[in-house]
Design an enzyme around this catalytic site. Sequence first.
Site, PDB file in Angstrom:
ATOM      1  CB  CYS A 115      -0.975  -0.012   1.166  1.00 39.19           C
ATOM      2  SG  CYS A 115      -2.181  -1.344   0.993  1.00 39.19           S
ATOM      3  CG  HIS A 256      -3.313   3.299   1.968  1.00 45.16           C
ATOM      4  ND1 HIS A 256      -3.673   2.933   0.693  1.00 45.16           N
ATOM      5  CD2 HIS A 256      -3.446   2.189   2.742  1.00 45.16           C
ATOM      6  CE1 HIS A 256      -4.002   1.645   0.702  1.00 45.16           C
ATOM      7  NE2 HIS A 256      -3.869   1.181   1.923  1.00 45.16           N
ATOM      8  CG  ASN A 286      -6.621  -1.004   0.672  1.00 45.34           C
ATOM      9  OD1 ASN A 286      -5.948  -0.511  -0.235  1.00 45.34           O
ATOM     10  ND2 ASN A 286      -6.093  -1.495   1.775  1.00 45.34           N
TER      11      ASN A 286
HETATM   12  C1  LIG Z   1     -10.454  -5.819   9.329  1.00 49.44           C
HETATM   13  C2  LIG Z   1     -11.137  -4.817  10.246  1.00 49.44           C
HETATM   14  C3  LIG Z   1     -12.154  -4.004   9.454  1.00 49.44           C
HETATM   15  C4  LIG Z   1     -11.867  -5.575  11.342  1.00 49.44           C
HETATM   16  O1  LIG Z   1     -12.517  -4.658  12.191  1.00 49.44           O
HETATM   17  P1  LIG Z   1     -12.460  -4.869  13.773  1.00 49.44           P
HETATM   18  O2  LIG Z   1     -13.299  -3.834  14.385  1.00 49.44           O
HETATM   19  O3  LIG Z   1     -11.006  -4.937  14.150  1.00 49.44           O
HETATM   20  O4  LIG Z   1     -13.160  -6.253  13.921  1.00 49.44           O
HETATM   21  P2  LIG Z   1     -12.559  -7.599  14.549  1.00 49.44           P
HETATM   22  O5  LIG Z   1     -11.470  -8.143  13.678  1.00 49.44           O
HETATM   23  O6  LIG Z   1     -12.253  -7.326  15.991  1.00 49.44           O
HETATM   24  O7  LIG Z   1     -13.841  -8.538  14.445  1.00 49.44           O
HETATM   25  C5  LIG Z   1     -14.993  -8.253  15.191  1.00 49.44           C
HETATM   26  C6  LIG Z   1     -16.033  -9.285  14.816  1.00 49.44           C
HETATM   27  O8  LIG Z   1     -16.538  -9.017  13.489  1.00 49.44           O
HETATM   28  C7  LIG Z   1     -16.481 -10.202  12.726  1.00 49.44           C
HETATM   29  N1  LIG Z   1     -16.276  -9.855  11.312  1.00 49.44           N
HETATM   30  C8  LIG Z   1     -15.103  -9.743  10.653  1.00 49.44           C
HETATM   31  N2  LIG Z   1     -15.356  -9.413   9.376  1.00 49.44           N
HETATM   32  C9  LIG Z   1     -16.701  -9.302   9.245  1.00 49.44           C
HETATM   33  C10 LIG Z   1     -17.543  -8.990   8.181  1.00 49.44           C
HETATM   34  N3  LIG Z   1     -17.085  -8.696   6.948  1.00 49.44           N
HETATM   35  N4  LIG Z   1     -18.874  -8.965   8.397  1.00 49.44           N
HETATM   36  C11 LIG Z   1     -19.377  -9.245   9.597  1.00 49.44           C
HETATM   37  N5  LIG Z   1     -18.628  -9.574  10.659  1.00 49.44           N
HETATM   38  C12 LIG Z   1     -17.291  -9.588  10.480  1.00 49.44           C
HETATM   39  C13 LIG Z   1     -15.339 -10.990  13.303  1.00 49.44           C
HETATM   40  O9  LIG Z   1     -15.481 -12.357  12.991  1.00 49.44           O
HETATM   41  C14 LIG Z   1     -15.491 -10.712  14.769  1.00 49.44           C
HETATM   42  O10 LIG Z   1     -16.491 -11.564  15.297  1.00 49.44           O
HETATM   43  P3  LIG Z   1     -16.302 -12.247  16.730  1.00 49.44           P
HETATM   44  O11 LIG Z   1     -16.183 -11.106  17.699  1.00 49.44           O
HETATM   45  O12 LIG Z   1     -17.552 -13.042  16.854  1.00 49.44           O
HETATM   46  O13 LIG Z   1     -15.057 -13.057  16.612  1.00 49.44           O
HETATM   47  C15 LIG Z   1     -10.109  -3.862  10.889  1.00 49.44           C
HETATM   48  O14 LIG Z   1      -9.342  -4.559  11.838  1.00 49.44           O
HETATM   49  C16 LIG Z   1      -9.186  -3.236   9.883  1.00 49.44           C
HETATM   50  O15 LIG Z   1      -9.608  -2.516   9.016  1.00 49.44           O
HETATM   51  N6  LIG Z   1      -7.859  -3.468  10.013  1.00 49.44           N
HETATM   52  C17 LIG Z   1      -6.909  -2.927   9.093  1.00 49.44           C
HETATM   53  C18 LIG Z   1      -6.914  -3.724   7.848  1.00 49.44           C
HETATM   54  C19 LIG Z   1      -6.266  -3.025   6.698  1.00 49.44           C
HETATM   55  O16 LIG Z   1      -6.399  -1.853   6.552  1.00 49.44           O
HETATM   56  N7  LIG Z   1      -5.549  -3.760   5.858  1.00 49.44           N
HETATM   57  C20 LIG Z   1      -4.895  -3.239   4.728  1.00 49.44           C
HETATM   58  C21 LIG Z   1      -3.727  -2.476   5.165  1.00 49.44           C
HETATM   59  S1  LIG Z   1      -2.986  -1.653   3.843  1.00 49.44           S
END
Ligand SMILES: CC(C)(COP(=O)(O)OP(=O)(O)OC[C@H]1O[C@@H](n2cnc3c(N)ncnc32)[C@H](O)[C@@H]1OP(=O)(O)O)[C@@H](O)C(=O)NCCC(=O)NCCS
Length: 331
Positions: A115, A256, A286
Amino acid sequence: MSLRHAKITAVSHYVPERRVSNKDLEKIIDTSDQWIFERTGIRERRVAEKGQATSDLATIAAKRLCEKRGLDPAELDLIIVATVTPDMFFPSSACLVQTKIGAKKAWGFDLSGACSGFLYALATGAQFVATGSHEKVLIIGADVMTSIIDFKDRATCVLFGDGAGAVLLEPAEDGECGIIDFILRSDGTGGQYLYMPGGGSLNPSSQETVEKKMHYVHQDGRAVFKFAVRGMADISQEILAKHRLSTRDLKLYIPHQANLRIIKAAVEKMDLDDSQVAVNIDRYANTTAGTIPICLSEAAESKQITKNDYILMASFGAGFTWGSLLARWEI
Ligand SMILES: CC(C)(COP(=O)(O)OP(=O)(O)OC[C@H]1O[C@@H](n2cnc3c(N)ncnc32)[C@H](O)[C@@H]1OP(=O)(O)O)[C@@H](O)C(=O)NCCC(=O)NCCS
């Protein structure tokens, strides 16, 4: 040797026609429009057609760029394509673009910075202009992320989309600043949090790697999230302080686009006003190396930025890689 400044003299982008909304994803995985929008700010993303590869997106962006600048591609000296989804390992996407646009004189290469790829490429290209060795350098950030995403993994597949952006670098005129400075970093200890394990020399493609889904993006979302907020805000403040500028001096901050909550947290730390921040993640998700040049292209098209405005771009990504680049808009 006194170095000259490079400036961006044209910018363009291309995103595939096909839109996939959160509602569309609800039909194939256990997710909801509300969850995706509230956690990421994404409403829809663009998805390449089957057979439409990174070099195809990059080629359209590059052709649009040359048209805007009134430039014959044969005048280009160098092409750098930032991507983690090249058409294939080799030849490089830069070589494929070179032949597709007819840039007969140009040499080129791909750059893998995830990224942060676009900022790495922009800074690299600017050096070739600064030394006086190259006059016209094409920088492309392009990714077809949907080619490496597991559409059965709801934690990753909702986050990404496909797209490409391109800029042309040329020498700045007397009195112009163009690209002022950049700070780029990487920290390989973060590699474990965001990676694609299969298909390389460590785990060559095999039936086993495919069965284990090693050809897809693997990610620890929470770890990436934490790093991203801190990394992006700190490196942005560092470059402003180095040049004795404050966030008030900025016309536009172009972060980004990975998650709207990451952008908001970084922007809050930096005390920026929302009107100073480029956001289009709701429409494209993204696109990895594509996000910053697509934002830049839209900002230039809508005249959100005009000549002499200070702009600051910032990124973070797999590696970990991160960076900031300060420029004065000279178009
Ligand atoms: C991936 C991301 C959106 C997850 O959000 P979060 O608030 O951290 O959520 P969590 O990972 O704690 O998951 C919370 C719950 O939602 C669930 N969940 C994950 N993806 C889901 C989706 N698409 N739809 C519904 N539920 C979802 C998980 O399974 C989890 O359930 P549980 O509590 O029963 O285990 C977030 O961590 C993120 O954006 N991280 C950065 C990723 C990124 O930018 N990557 C590219 C970098 S360049």
